[in-house]
Design an enzyme around this catalytic site. Structure first.
Site, mmCIF file in Angstrom:
data_model
loop_
_atom_site.group_PDB
_atom_site.id
_atom_site.type_symbol
_atom_site.label_atom_id
_atom_site.label_comp_id
_atom_site.label_asym_id
_atom_site.label_seq_id
_atom_site.Cartn_x
_atom_site.Cartn_y
_atom_site.Cartn_z
ATOM 1 C CD GLU A 113 22.629 -27.710 24.319
ATOM 2 O OE1 GLU A 113 21.989 -26.701 24.619
ATOM 3 O OE2 GLU A 113 23.792 -27.632 24.924
ATOM 4 C CG HIS A 241 16.155 -22.553 27.505
ATOM 5 N ND1 HIS A 241 15.401 -23.574 27.486
ATOM 6 C CD2 HIS A 241 17.477 -22.926 27.471
ATOM 7 C CE1 HIS A 241 16.264 -24.787 27.267
ATOM 8 N NE2 HIS A 241 17.452 -24.371 27.200
ATOM 9 N NE ARG A 288 18.301 -22.614 23.699
ATOM 10 C CZ ARG A 288 19.394 -22.457 24.103
ATOM 11 N NH1 ARG A 288 19.923 -21.371 24.887
ATOM 12 N NH2 ARG A 288 20.259 -23.616 24.529
ATOM 13 C CG HIS A 349 18.252 -19.065 28.805
ATOM 14 N ND1 HIS A 349 18.561 -19.844 29.933
ATOM 15 C CD2 HIS A 349 19.150 -19.610 27.648
ATOM 16 C CE1 HIS A 349 19.474 -20.527 29.743
ATOM 17 N NE2 HIS A 349 19.964 -20.553 28.360
ATOM 18 N NE ARG A 384 23.178 -18.088 23.771
ATOM 19 C CZ ARG A 384 22.966 -19.116 24.768
ATOM 20 N NH1 ARG A 384 24.056 -20.036 24.688
ATOM 21 N NH2 ARG A 384 22.155 -19.364 25.586
#
Ligand code: FAD
Ligand code: SIN
Length: 522
Positions: A113, A241, A288, A349, A384
């Site tokens: 990811e 997100h 992100r 998110h 994060r």
């Protein structure tokens, strides 16, 4: 009604459940949860759980990726600790029955990811959280020492305040004795006395108009601890997100996992042009904060309502095998992702900050722990790293359990807490007051406290929220308690904490991007 237990856990996601399994050998456990027992953010986790399982990955690489994603605000000691404990905690999840996909040679099929330099995401197809929640609940059900009370809504943690004592949290310690909880079925408010209380209430996506979070994510834990004068930190770092499915009117928004980009999916504008390379050399797999901001920028400058995630160049069978739930969901909406791009937009998110805890998950309130998304451990910093939250939850539930087991026998129950006082309250007459206030909070947070902020927008948000805050507190004082009213009140409190933290931060970093403090980085 009064209950007395050793350990009270509020919340039945990965954090609460895994903690319960550990302390149950040592004392009585009561777990309360406000909806069905499996309803949680955990259940909807798609991509998986990040952990170092074997070469070529190393702890150092995972630590480094986490630090880079956190944009300089992670606590490096905590990052090292969590990453180095990852392998043991994953083996424990497997021992409890969670199944992670393997490849033909029997090794874990590790996904990738954004922000990860290696494939290190253990997953169960594209519904990893469902599998983890299933396995943990099965274990909990077979444990006689754990009682789960579903449809029990925690209203407040019990402290000296409920004994009529004013506590100055700066000079004296606030102590926690358990919680008041509304039994939603009987409409009675129960008192649950505990030696140790654990907040495992998850996040606050529903502070925003569009979120990937299920309906339970209303920031109750943050609000309860704030009201009890506990410390919170990092609440300005709200993670959007980048890729929720664009399907206007659907709430919560359906997530399109970042693992699809890890698998080779590419972000494009609606006219088919790649754009992420303009913002970051890691392109569609940048962390992100950068991807969400880039999408927001493209949509605003082009006047589009969404961008595309294009997977049509990828192996069709493998795509469907890895992402069957997303395939079915898109198919229901008439999108075949093997042939057509998926329309996506950012959505709220994850809350990176939360209730400040030490390395054992202890909050600033004595005998109150906080674990999982509601806590702030120092792992995430300003942003994060994908799939680090399930990991953080299991590492901290373990650490909190070790400390709780050591401490609890020396703690006595506080027997003097009075019953909940519902005098002078009446049933709500107009539900429209609640629904309209909620709509207004969503509008304030989405328009003024979103991916891009400014001092003026934050000030405007603060002023407008204050009106809603005062109206709702007034309503709360004179109305019979209901989950809807409590959730609205908690959402407003969480929004207030986010705005205040955002106003106090005088730079742009990670997820907090304020145009009045331009950053050298995008
Ligand atoms: P939750 O799982 O949210 O559980 C909170 C519990 O508290 C619930 O049972 C809730 O009902 C209960 N509760 C809340 N308030 C009260 C109250 N007042 N009284 C009683 N009970 C209450 N992270 C990853 O690492 N990898 C992923 O792939 C991933 N994918 C995600 C996909 C989606 C769609 C979402 C929404 C999140 C995803 N995340 C992922 C984030 C991750 O799922 C969460 O951070 C994590 O599951 C939080 O676990 P938790 O146990 O702290 O809280
Ligand atoms: C995802 O699958 O994209 C979500 C992962 C996460 O939030 O960590």
């Amino acid at each position: 009604m009064k209950r007395k237990v050793d350990f009270l856990i509020i919340g039945s996601g990965i954090a609460g459940l895994s903690y319960a399994l550990k302390v149950a050998k040592h004392g009585t456990v009561c777990m309360i949860t406000k909806a069905n027992e499996d309803e949680s953010n955990t259940k909807y986790a798609q991509g998986g759980i990040a952990a170092v399982m074997h070469q070529p990955d190393t702890y150092e690489k995972h630590i480094n990726d986490t630090l880079i994603a956190g944009d300089g605000l992670c606590d490096e000691k905590i990052v090292r600790m969590v990453v180095e404990e990852s392998t043991d905690r994953i083996n424990e999840l497997i021992k409890w029955g969670a199944q992670f996909d393997k490849n033909a040679s029997g090794e874990f099929d590790l996904g990738k990811e954004g922000g990860h330099s290696e494939n290190r995401i253990l997953h169960h197809k594209d519904n990893t959280g469902f599998e983890i929640e299933r396995a943990l609940l099965e274990q909990v059900h077979s444990n006689q020492n754990i009682e789960i009370l579903d449809h029990h809504f925690a209203l407040e943690v019990l402290t000296q305040h409920h004994l009529g004592k004013y506590v100055n949290s700066k000079t004296e310690g606030v102590e926690c004795y358990g919680a008041y909880a509304l039994n939603i079925r009987t409409q009675k408010i129960e008192q649950i006395l505990a030696k140790i209380t654990v907040m495992a209430t998850g996040g606050a996506g529903h502070v925003y108009g569009s979120t990937t979070n299920p309906l339970i994510a209303t920031g109750d834990g943050y609000a309860m601890v704030y009201r009890a004068k506990g410390k919170l930190e990092g609440m300005e770092f709200v993670q959007f997100h980048p890729t929720a499915l664009y399907n206007p009117g659907e709430r919560p928004a359906f997530l399109i996992t970042e693992a699809m980009r890890g698998f080779g999916g590419i972000l494009k504008t609606v006219d088919g042009n790649e754009f992420m390379h303009k913002y970051d050399k890691r392109a569609s797999l940048a962390p992100r904060d950068i991807v969400a901001r880039a999408i927001d920028h493209e949509m605003k400058t082009r006047g589009d309502n969404f961008v595309h995630l294009d997977c049509t160049h990828l192996n069709t069978d493998e795509l469907i095998k890895h992402f069957p739930n997303i395939y079915n969901k898109c198919k229901q909406l008439g999108i075949d992702f093997t042939k057509q791009p998926i329309p996506v937009v950012p959505a709220a998110h994850y809350i990176c900050g939360g209730i400040k805890v030490n390395t054992s998950g202890q909050s600033s309130i004595k005998n109150l722990f906080a674990i999982g998304e509601c806590s702030s451990t120092g792992l995430h910093g300003a942003n994060r790293l994908a799939s680090n939250s399930l990991l953080e939850a299991v590492v901290y539930s373990h650490r909190a359990a070790v400390k709780s087991i050591k401490n609890f026998s020396a703690i006595s129950h506080c027997e003097k807490i009075p019953d909940w006082n519902a005098e002078g309250t009446a049933s709500p007459e107009e539900m429209v007051l609640l629904t309209e206030s909620l709509r207004e909070v969503h509008s304030i947070m989405t328009n003024y406290v979103g991916i891009v902020r400014s001092n003026l927008r934050l000030k405007r948000a603060f002023d407008r929220l204050l009106i809603l805050h005062n109206e709702t507190e007034n309503l709360y004082e004179r109305t019979t308690i209901s989950p809807k009213l409590c959730e609205l009140r908690n959402i407003i409190k969480a929004a207030y904490i986010i705005i205040k933290a955002a106003m106090q931060r005088k730079n742009s970093i990670g997820l907090h991007y304020n145009i009045d403090y331009p950053s050298t980085k995008f």
